[in-house]
Design a protein around this motif. Structure first.
Motif, mmCIF file in Angstrom:
data_model
loop_
_atom_site.group_PDB
_atom_site.id
_atom_site.type_symbol
_atom_site.label_atom_id
_atom_site.label_comp_id
_atom_site.label_asym_id
_atom_site.label_seq_id
_atom_site.Cartn_x
_atom_site.Cartn_y
_atom_site.Cartn_z
ATOM 1 N N GLU A 1 4.144 104.989 9.776
ATOM 2 C CA GLU A 1 5.229 105.067 8.801
ATOM 3 C C GLU A 1 4.740 104.779 7.392
ATOM 4 O OE1 GLU A 1 6.810 103.220 12.666
ATOM 5 O OE2 GLU A 1 5.125 102.927 11.295
ATOM 6 N N ALA A 2 3.727 103.914 7.278
ATOM 7 C CA ALA A 2 3.184 103.605 5.957
ATOM 8 C C ALA A 2 2.610 104.854 5.305
ATOM 9 C CB ALA A 2 2.113 102.519 6.068
ATOM 10 N N SER A 3 1.998 105.731 6.107
ATOM 11 C CA SER A 3 1.454 106.981 5.565
ATOM 12 C C SER A 3 2.571 107.902 5.099
ATOM 13 C CB SER A 3 0.589 107.674 6.621
ATOM 14 O OG SER A 3 -0.563 106.919 6.915
ATOM 15 N N ILE A 4 3.675 107.922 5.851
ATOM 16 C CA ILE A 4 4.826 108.736 5.446
ATOM 17 C C ILE A 4 5.374 108.232 4.112
ATOM 18 C CG2 ILE A 4 7.183 109.410 6.048
ATOM 19 C CD1 ILE A 4 6.329 109.213 9.001
ATOM 20 N N LEU A 5 5.508 106.921 3.988
ATOM 21 C CA LEU A 5 5.990 106.343 2.735
ATOM 22 C C LEU A 5 5.071 106.692 1.575
ATOM 23 C CD1 LEU A 5 7.080 102.771 3.879
ATOM 24 C CD2 LEU A 5 8.582 104.612 3.132
ATOM 25 N N LYS A 6 3.771 106.628 1.842
ATOM 26 C CA LYS A 6 2.808 106.900 0.784
ATOM 27 C C LYS A 6 2.924 108.342 0.317
ATOM 28 C CE LYS A 6 -1.233 107.403 -1.446
ATOM 29 N NZ LYS A 6 -1.887 108.618 -1.933
ATOM 30 N N ILE A 7 2.997 109.282 1.249
ATOM 31 C CA ILE A 7 3.066 110.706 0.895
ATOM 32 C C ILE A 7 4.336 111.002 0.108
ATOM 33 C CG2 ILE A 7 3.289 113.050 1.793
ATOM 34 C CD1 ILE A 7 1.564 112.134 4.180
ATOM 35 N N TYR B 1 -5.026 107.890 -4.819
ATOM 36 C CA TYR B 1 -5.481 106.542 -4.469
ATOM 37 C C TYR B 1 -4.683 105.993 -3.291
ATOM 38 C CZ TYR B 1 -1.736 104.125 -7.192
ATOM 39 O OH TYR B 1 -0.555 103.647 -7.683
ATOM 40 N N GLY B 2 -5.239 104.929 -2.693
ATOM 41 C CA GLY B 2 -4.625 104.371 -1.490
ATOM 42 C C GLY B 2 -4.840 105.260 -0.281
ATOM 43 N N ILE C 1 -5.402 112.897 3.523
ATOM 44 C CA ILE C 1 -5.884 111.970 4.545
ATOM 45 C C ILE C 1 -4.711 111.358 5.305
ATOM 46 C CG2 ILE C 1 -7.041 109.766 4.915
ATOM 47 C CD1 ILE C 1 -8.999 112.001 4.396
ATOM 48 N N GLN C 2 -3.634 111.039 4.591
ATOM 49 C CA GLN C 2 -2.461 110.461 5.254
ATOM 50 C C GLN C 2 -1.855 111.428 6.273
ATOM 51 O OE1 GLN C 2 -2.152 107.254 4.711
ATOM 52 N NE2 GLN C 2 -3.809 107.636 3.270
ATOM 53 N N LYS C 3 -1.886 112.709 5.970
ATOM 54 C CA LYS C 3 -1.375 113.696 6.934
ATOM 55 C C LYS C 3 -2.246 113.730 8.186
ATOM 56 C CE LYS C 3 0.764 116.488 3.301
ATOM 57 N NZ LYS C 3 0.743 117.761 2.521
ATOM 58 N N ASN C 4 -3.547 113.543 8.004
ATOM 59 C CA ASN C 4 -4.436 113.465 9.163
ATOM 60 C C ASN C 4 -4.106 112.232 10.004
ATOM 61 O OD1 ASN C 4 -5.810 115.771 8.460
ATOM 62 N ND2 ASN C 4 -7.501 114.701 7.467
#
Length: 402
Positions: free
Chosen positions: A319-325, A384-385, A390-393
């Motif tokens: 979920e953190a990656s979803i928030l980041k994107i 950044y972050g 990369i988050q989608k991966n």
């Protein structure tokens, strides 16, 4: 999840809003609302005001001097601060290295560093990215070789970090360093705390497209670091880095800030006219604003779910990656729409030219002059972050199983 606020929640929000109205310095508030850059003293002054109120560690447990607030209280506090024009404090100390120290640090490290972070007495920066290791942090090459002499065990650090945000202000840097070159890359990394005043540490500015000095190169040349500054176990830094990045990506979402900037966008659009029509009444432009608002509402629900998980002592997951994107995309979209609303008045983005540009425009011109700079600065958010690609991966691997 019940999204209706209780009477206690509403009373808490009113308490926070009253505090902000009384305690937030007007000069800092005005800088934030106008989109002008803040200085080190602005950030530290606000942190110390919060600390004096007992709110310096809004996300910290009480055992370490924090508020012990629940997920809803944390959310309401952040939203109220953003809405009032309070600065978003650099996360490197409060929200990044501090949780790592609480989870993995020794009691001596916790006693040494956490109180000074909380009180705004020491400024931290992050030593992760390198010229050949940005989103792929497993490729870090900065080396730390353990040695011993008459004074005890220490590491000798050599290498380079880049894109180090606000390192020119920092007292300390937390670093990923290579302590074993013979094993799988992720297994040979350690997490080290380095005093920026140590001989051999050099900070060189990187001036970005908006003319700002926000990021830096940091060089380490035979830097001696006491072994007691190793966090956790040697060669286990990858575990600590992933823990930290989960918190960083959650923080980047910036729901409260996006809400404030969306309201600002609507106001600017209402004040700007094209062919006698307010930009807010232009059908195509209004549709784009509406889409951003819908995306922000959906992101807010996801953010509340992540906060709820953290309250149950679970580290942020995919979920953190979803928030980041989505959080970074929304913030970038808002700045783009502000530029479109302002038109040519937003072109004077170079800071040295701002004072002389567009002096014949309305009183809002001072605000408009900063839009170009902010637009350029926000381009970095999706990099950044851990870049959004990369988050989608990460999402594909952790949720879909690809």
């Amino acid at each position: 999840m019940d999204l209706n606020l209780s009477a206690a929640d509403l009373a808490f929000r009113q308490e926070v809003q009253a505090f902000l109205a009384q305690a937030l310095p007007a000069d800092i508030r005005d800088k934030v609302r106008q989109g002008w850059p803040l200085q080190r003293d602005d950030y530290l002054r606000w942190q110390r005001i919060l600390h004096a109120r007992g709110w310096g560690g809004s996300t910290w447990p009480q055992a370490f001097g924090g508020t012990g607030w629940n997920a809803v209280q944390k959310y309401l506090f952040d939203e109220a601060c953003a809405g009032a024009g309070a600065p978003r404090l650099p996360p490197f100390g409060i929200k990044m290295v501090a949780p790592v120290l609480m989870e993995f640090g020794s009691p001596a490290q916790q006693q040494r560093f956490l109180p000074k972070i909380l009180a705004g007495e020491e400024w931290w920066c992050q030593g992760y990215s390198e010229p050949g290791a940005g989103s792929d942090l497993a490729a870090v090459k900065t080396s730390a070789v353990r040695q011993r002499d008459a004074d005890g065990d220490y590491y000798l650090v050599n290498g380079q970090k880049t894109w180090t945000t606000l390192a020119q202000y920092a007292d300390w840097i937390f670093c990923l360093v290579r302590t074993d070159k013979e094993v799988k890359p992720q297994r040979g990394i350690s997490f080290l705390l380095i005093d920026m005043r140590t001989p051999g540490v050099t900070v060189r500015p990187i001036i970005t497209a908006d003319g700002a000095h926000e990021v830096n190169e940091v060089w380490f040349d035979q830097v001696r670091v006491p072994a007691q500054n190793l966090v956790g176990e040697e060669n286990q830094g990858w575990t600590y880095a992933k823990f930290l990045l989960g918190h960083e990506r959650t923080n980047i979402a910036g729901i409260g800030i996006a809400k404030r900037e969306l309201a600002r966008l609507k106001r600017l659009a209402e004040e700007q006219y094209r062919n006698g029509v307010s930009m807010l009444e232009d059908a195509q432009f209004a549709q784009r604003i509406a889409q951003v608002e819908i995306d922000l509402m959906a992101l807010e629900i996801t953010n509340l779910r992540v906060l709820s998980a953290e309250a149950q002592q679970r580290a942020p997951g995919p979920e953190a990656s979803i928030l980041k994107i989505k959080g970074t995309e929304i913030q970038q979209n808002i700045t783009e729409l502000m530029m479109l609303a302002a038109g040519p008045q937003a072109q004077a983005f170079q800071r040295e030219a701002m004072d002389d540009a567009f002096t014949g425009y309305a009183a809002t011109s001072g605000e408009l002059r900063a839009l170009g700079s902010n637009y350029l600065n926000m381009r970095k958010l999706s990099i950044y972050g851990g870049s959004n690609e990369i988050q989608k991966n990460i999402i594909a691997q952790m949720i879909i199983g690809l």
